[in-house]
Design an enzyme around this catalytic site. Structure first.
Site, short mmCIF file in Angstrom:
data_model
loop_
_atom_site.label_atom_id
_atom_site.label_comp_id
_atom_site.label_asym_id
_atom_site.label_seq_id
_atom_site.Cartn_x
_atom_site.Cartn_y
_atom_site.Cartn_z
N ASP A 122 -6.45 -3.51 -6.26
CA ASP A 122 -6.11 -2.25 -5.60
C ASP A 122 -4.68 -1.78 -5.92
O ASP A 122 -4.38 -0.58 -5.90
CB ASP A 122 -6.20 -2.38 -4.07
CG ASP A 122 -7.35 -3.23 -3.58
OD1 ASP A 122 -7.78 -4.12 -4.34
OD2 ASP A 122 -7.82 -3.02 -2.46
N ASP A 160 0.79 -1.24 0.00
CA ASP A 160 0.00 0.00 0.00
C ASP A 160 0.82 1.28 0.00
O ASP A 160 0.30 2.35 0.33
CB ASP A 160 -0.91 0.00 1.24
CG ASP A 160 -1.93 -1.11 1.19
OD1 ASP A 160 -2.69 -1.16 0.21
OD2 ASP A 160 -1.97 -1.94 2.12
N1 GLY Z 1 -7.33 -1.16 -0.58
C1 GLY Z 1 -8.28 -1.70 0.29
C2 GLY Z 1 -9.65 -1.22 0.07
O1 GLY Z 1 -9.96 -0.61 -0.93
O2 GLY Z 1 -10.46 -1.47 0.94
#
Ligand code: GLY
Length: 402
Positions: free
Chosen positions: A180, A119
Site C-alpha cells: 500500500d 498513510d
Molecule cells: N491501505 C489499507 C487498505 O487498503 O485496506
C-alpha cells in the site's frame, strides 16, 4: 451535448483507437453507450454526495447496512471524503462541493505531524495537494509538505523501506513494509518538486526500488507484506496482513502497486518502474473473471468464486488508464474501460434510496472477517477518479498532477 465536450471527444477517439489496436470486442460498444453510462454514473455520485454531505461532520470509514460509520481522527481514510468533494467540484464547478471539501480537509490538519503511520499520502494527497492544485492557496501546499516531512521520518535506511505500521521507537512492526505504501510516495515527489529538496524524492525512489525487488514474484503477483530485520535491514521474507496468506495475492494490494508504480514511472521515467507496473497489471488482468470485478484475493482457495472487492477494481482502473498512456499500450485502456463498465453496471448503489455510499461490493479485510460486501470511501473516491480520467482527462490532470 456530449459531442461539444472536448474531454469526451478525446475519450471517444482514444476508446476507438484503443479498441482497434487491442481487440475487436469493444469496437462500437465502448464509445457512445459507455460514455453515457459513465456520465450517468458520475451524475449519480454527485447526487449522492449532495444528499449525504450536509449530515457528515467526520470521516466515513465503511458502511454498515447502507449507512456510513465514521472514524473521527480520519484513520488512514480521511483524505478520501474531501477528495471526493474536490472531484465533484472539478466536474461540476458547484461551489458547495468546494465548501464541503475545504471543511473536511481542514479537519485533517492535526494529522500533518503524525509520524505514527505511513498513510500520510492517502490522507493528504486527495485532500490538501488537490486543494493546492485547484485553489493555488499555498497553506494547503505547506501543510502537505509538512505531512511529507512526517512521512520520511519512517524511512529505514538499512533496509531502504518506509515502515508501514507502529509508532516510531516501538519494536512491533518495526521491520514491516507493505504494498500500500506505493500510494504514499507521490506525496514525497510533490514535496521535492515544491521545495527543491531532493530528500523526499530520494526516499520515494529507494522505497519503490525495494518494493520492486522484494515483493514482485516472477509471475507478477505480490504478497501484501515483506518483513525485514529492522536493525540490519536483512530480509525476513514475505507475509500478509490483509491477503489470504504470505503466498497469495491480495487484489487491492496488487491494485495499489499498479497505480503506485505507474505514478513513480511518470515522476521519474525510470524504466524499471514501468516494467514493474506492467508485470503487476498483466498478472491481475489474467486473474480477472469475465465479470471484470476482482475477487478479494486472486489466490484465496475459493477464488475466483469468493467475495469481491470493487474498490480493487476502481483503483486498478485508474492505474490501467495511466499505464496505458505511460506504456503506449491501448490494451490497458480497454481493460480499464471493461472494469469501469462492470463497476457501473453491477456495483453501484443506485437502486437504494437509503444507501449513503456510491459503490457497493467492497471488502475491507476478509482475512480478519471485517467489512465484507460493504462500501468503502476509497472505492467511491477511485471510482470517481476513474470516471473523470475517462470523461474529463484534462480536468483530472489539474487535480492529481498527471
Ligand atoms: N491501505 C489499507 C487498505 O487498503 O485496506
Amino acid at each position: 451535448m456530449y459531442k461539444q465536450n472536448p474531454d469526451l471527444m478525446a475519450f471517444s477517439r482514444r476508446t476507438l483507437l484503443g479498441a482497434a489496436a487491442a481487440t475487436p470486442l469493444l469496437a462500437g460498444e465502448a464509445s457512445a453507450s459507455s460514455g453515457r453510462l459513465f456520465r450517468e454514473s458520475l451524475d449519480f455520485a454527485l447526487k449522492r454526495l449532495r444528499q449525504v454531505a450536509p449530515n457528515v461532520t467526520s470521516f466515513p470509514e465503511e458502511t454498515k447496512f447502507e449507512k456510513w460509520i465514521y472514524v473521527s481522527s480520519g484513520g488512514w481514510v480521511g483524505g478520501f471524503w474531501p477528495g471526493m468533494h474536490w472531484l465533484a467540484y472539478l466536474d461540476s464547478g458547484d461551489e458547495q462541493f468546494k465548501t464541503w471539501a475545504v471543511e473536511s480537509a481542514l479537519r485533517l490538519s492535526p494529522r500533518r505531524t503524525d509520524t505514527s503511520i505511513h498513510d500520510l499520502g492517502f490522507l493528504f494527497y486527495p485532500s490538501w495537494v488537490t486543494a493546492f492544485r485547484l485553489t493555488g492557496d499555498v497553506s494547503w501546499r505547506d501543510g502537505a509538505v509538512q505531512a511529507a516531512s512526517s512521512l520520511i521520518q519512517r524511512y529505514n535506511d538499512k533496509g531502504r523501506f518506509i515502515r508501514a505500521w507502529g509508532a516510531l521507537g516501538t519494536p512491533a512492526n518495526a521491520g514491516r513494509a507493505i504494498m500500500d505504501t506505493m500510494m504514499n510516495l507521490d506525496l514525497l515527489t510533490f514535496a521535492s518538486e515544491q521545495t527543491g529538496d531532493p530528500r523526499f524524492l530520494d526516499v520515494a525512489v529507494a522505497h519503490a526500488l525495494t518494493t520492486r525487488s522484494k515483493f514482485i514474484r516472477p509471475d507478477g503477483s505480490t504478497p501484501h507484506v515483506f518483513d525485514f530485520n529492522p536493525d540490519t535491514g536483512e530480509d525476513i521474507g514475505p507475509n500478509t496482513n490483509q491477503g489470504y496468506s504470505p503466498t497469495s495475492c491480495w487484489s487491492r494490494g496488487q491494485a495499489w502497486g499498479i497505480y503506485g508504480f505507474t505514478t513513480m514511472y511518470r515522476r521519474t521515467r525510470r524504466p524499471e518502474f514501468l516494467d514493474a507496473a506492467r508485470k503487476l497489471a498483466d498478472f491481475a488482468l489474467d486473474a480477472l473473471t469475465p465479470d471484470h470485478i476482482p475477487v478479494w484475493d486472486y489466490r484465496s482457495p475459493l477464488a475466483p468464486n469468493d467475495v469481491k472487492d470493487s474498490s480493487a477494481g476502481a483503483i486498478m482502473a485508474c492505474g490501467l488508464i495511466d499505464l496505458s498512456r505511460a506504456s503506449g499500450r491501448a490494451s490497458y485502456y480497454v481493460a480499464a474501460l471493461r472494469i469501469l463498465e462492470a463497476l457501473c453496471r453491477t456495483c453501484l448503489t443506485t437502486r437504494s434510496e437509503r444507501h449513503e455510499a456510491i459503490l457497493a461490493r467492497g471488502t475491507r479485510n476478509r482475512r480478519i472477517e471485517t467489512g465484507i460486501e460493504v462500501s468503502l470511501p476509497y472505492g467511491d473516491y477511485y471510482l470517481m477518479e476513474a470516471l473523470l480520467r475517462v470523461l474529463k482527462p484534462q480536468r483530472i490532470s489539474r487535480a492529481i498532477g498527471l
